[in-house]
Design an enzyme around this catalytic site. Structure first.
Site, PDB file in Angstrom:
ATOM      1  N   HIS A  31      -9.715  -6.869   4.950  1.00  0.00           N
ATOM      2  CA  HIS A  31     -10.112  -6.302   3.654  1.00  0.00           C
ATOM      3  C   HIS A  31     -10.987  -7.287   2.870  1.00  0.00           C
ATOM      4  O   HIS A  31     -10.811  -7.486   1.684  1.00  0.00           O
ATOM      5  CB  HIS A  31      -8.882  -5.921   2.830  1.00  0.00           C
ATOM      6  CG  HIS A  31      -9.145  -4.865   1.796  1.00  0.00           C
ATOM      7  ND1 HIS A  31      -9.858  -5.114   0.647  1.00  0.00           N
ATOM      8  CD2 HIS A  31      -8.785  -3.560   1.729  1.00  0.00           C
ATOM      9  CE1 HIS A  31      -9.914  -4.014  -0.099  1.00  0.00           C
ATOM     10  NE2 HIS A  31      -9.278  -3.044   0.556  1.00  0.00           N
ATOM     11  N   HIS A  64      -7.593   0.479   7.994  1.00  0.00           N
ATOM     12  CA  HIS A  64      -8.236   0.030   6.755  1.00  0.00           C
ATOM     13  C   HIS A  64      -8.769  -1.391   6.900  1.00  0.00           C
ATOM     14  O   HIS A  64      -8.783  -2.152   5.940  1.00  0.00           O
ATOM     15  CB  HIS A  64      -7.240   0.119   5.594  1.00  0.00           C
ATOM     16  CG  HIS A  64      -7.870   0.096   4.232  1.00  0.00           C
ATOM     17  ND1 HIS A  64      -8.963   0.858   3.898  1.00  0.00           N
ATOM     18  CD2 HIS A  64      -7.538  -0.596   3.104  1.00  0.00           C
ATOM     19  CE1 HIS A  64      -9.280   0.638   2.633  1.00  0.00           C
ATOM     20  NE2 HIS A  64      -8.435  -0.246   2.131  1.00  0.00           N
ATOM     21  N   HIS A 107      -2.616   2.341  -4.243  1.00  0.00           N
ATOM     22  CA  HIS A 107      -2.625   1.091  -3.477  1.00  0.00           C
ATOM     23  C   HIS A 107      -1.225   0.484  -3.485  1.00  0.00           C
ATOM     24  O   HIS A 107      -0.720   0.091  -4.542  1.00  0.00           O
ATOM     25  CB  HIS A 107      -3.619   0.093  -4.080  1.00  0.00           C
ATOM     26  CG  HIS A 107      -5.051   0.543  -3.991  1.00  0.00           C
ATOM     27  ND1 HIS A 107      -5.587   1.480  -4.841  1.00  0.00           N
ATOM     28  CD2 HIS A 107      -6.037   0.196  -3.122  1.00  0.00           C
ATOM     29  CE1 HIS A 107      -6.850   1.690  -4.524  1.00  0.00           C
ATOM     30  NE2 HIS A 107      -7.150   0.931  -3.482  1.00  0.00           N
ATOM     31  N   ASP A 132      -3.510   2.666   0.202  1.00  0.00           N
ATOM     32  CA  ASP A 132      -4.357   1.648   0.826  1.00  0.00           C
ATOM     33  C   ASP A 132      -3.771   0.250   0.649  1.00  0.00           C
ATOM     34  O   ASP A 132      -2.985  -0.007  -0.263  1.00  0.00           O
ATOM     35  CB  ASP A 132      -5.747   1.645   0.187  1.00  0.00           C
ATOM     36  CG  ASP A 132      -6.561   2.871   0.538  1.00  0.00           C
ATOM     37  OD1 ASP A 132      -6.036   3.764   1.229  1.00  0.00           O
ATOM     38  OD2 ASP A 132      -7.730   2.941   0.114  1.00  0.00           O
TER      39      ASP A 132
END
Length: 238
Positions: A102, A98, A193, A47
């Site tokens: 964010h 995603h 990540h 991610d």
């Protein structure tokens, strides 16, 4: 605050986390965090990228072991590192959505998150030539209306289990790998990540953790698959 009030507050916060963010809440069908598998298969996911040089270092490790993974990209990061996003596709990995920025605030403004998802789809099409059919919400936020919105847009929401709960603080990569290996079961979807939110950040220990996790799981007889393969859903929209 009295002790009783503190306990009530903690209970409310804990309940909210369980319902809206914990990967283990009862929403496996709507936001799967695990696949049904009898054999030792695991899906590695990443991610918050692309984020250089760490995404490329992870890609090098995956290539060395001939492993395909799933990368959930942040739209702004793709704009910063388009060549890396293209390499992810060229190396045979799967890319998912995603969000654009964010930022948690997009969950608090009407339709803001939907707009971010749409913008990120357009960025990924422009940069990679692919329209993702997989999406993961930042922090695994799973408000029911939000998940319905993703499905209406042809996206399959995918959760997972964090390789290490404190990866954001970059503890020892060996320690993170040890924890990730210990929690892996047949059908696990592991989350690492390669970036931090949408802002980049040092992920050197994550690179070490990925290498150690792969080697440890291979030694235990695991095979690596992409999320779409594990869950039996399409990786991209036609």
């Amino acid at each position: 605050m009295t002790a009783a009030a503190v306990l009530v507050l903690l209970a409310v916060l804990g309940g909210a986390y369980w319902l809206l963010m914990s990967p283990f809440a009862p929403s496996k069908r709507d936001y799967p965090y695990h696949g049904d598998a009898d054999e030792r298969v695991v899906a590695l996911t990443f991610d918050d990228g692309p984020n250089e040089p760490y995404t490329s270092q992870i890609l090098d490790i995956l290539a060395a072991h001939r492993i395909r993974a799933t990368f959930f990209h942040v739209g702004h990061c793709v704009e910063r590192h388009p060549e890396t996003a293209r390499r992810v596709i060229d190396d045979g990995h799967v890319v998912g959505n995603h969000s654009l920025s964010h930022r948690f605030g997009t969950y608090l403004r009407p339709n803001a998150f939907a707009r971010e998802v749409e913008q990120t789809q357009r960025i990924l099409v422009r940069v990679t030539g692919r329209t993702p059919a997989l999406a993961r919400t930042p922090w695994l936020w799973r408000q029911p209306a939000l998940l319905r919105m993703l499905r209406r847009g042809g996206l399959h929401p995918v959760a997972g289990e964090f390789g290490h709960a404190f990866e954001v603080f970059q503890p020892s990569g060996v320690r993170m790998a040890r924890r990730a290996i210990a929690k892996t079961r047949p059908g696990s979807i592991l989350i690492f990540h390669d970036g931090f939110d949408g802002r980049g950040g040092n992920r050197a220990e994550t690179v070490t953790a990925v290498r150690e996790t792969i080697e440890g799981l291979l030694a235990r007889g695991y095979r690596f698959v992409t999320v779409d393969e594990l869950l039996g859903v399409p990786a991209y929209q036609s």
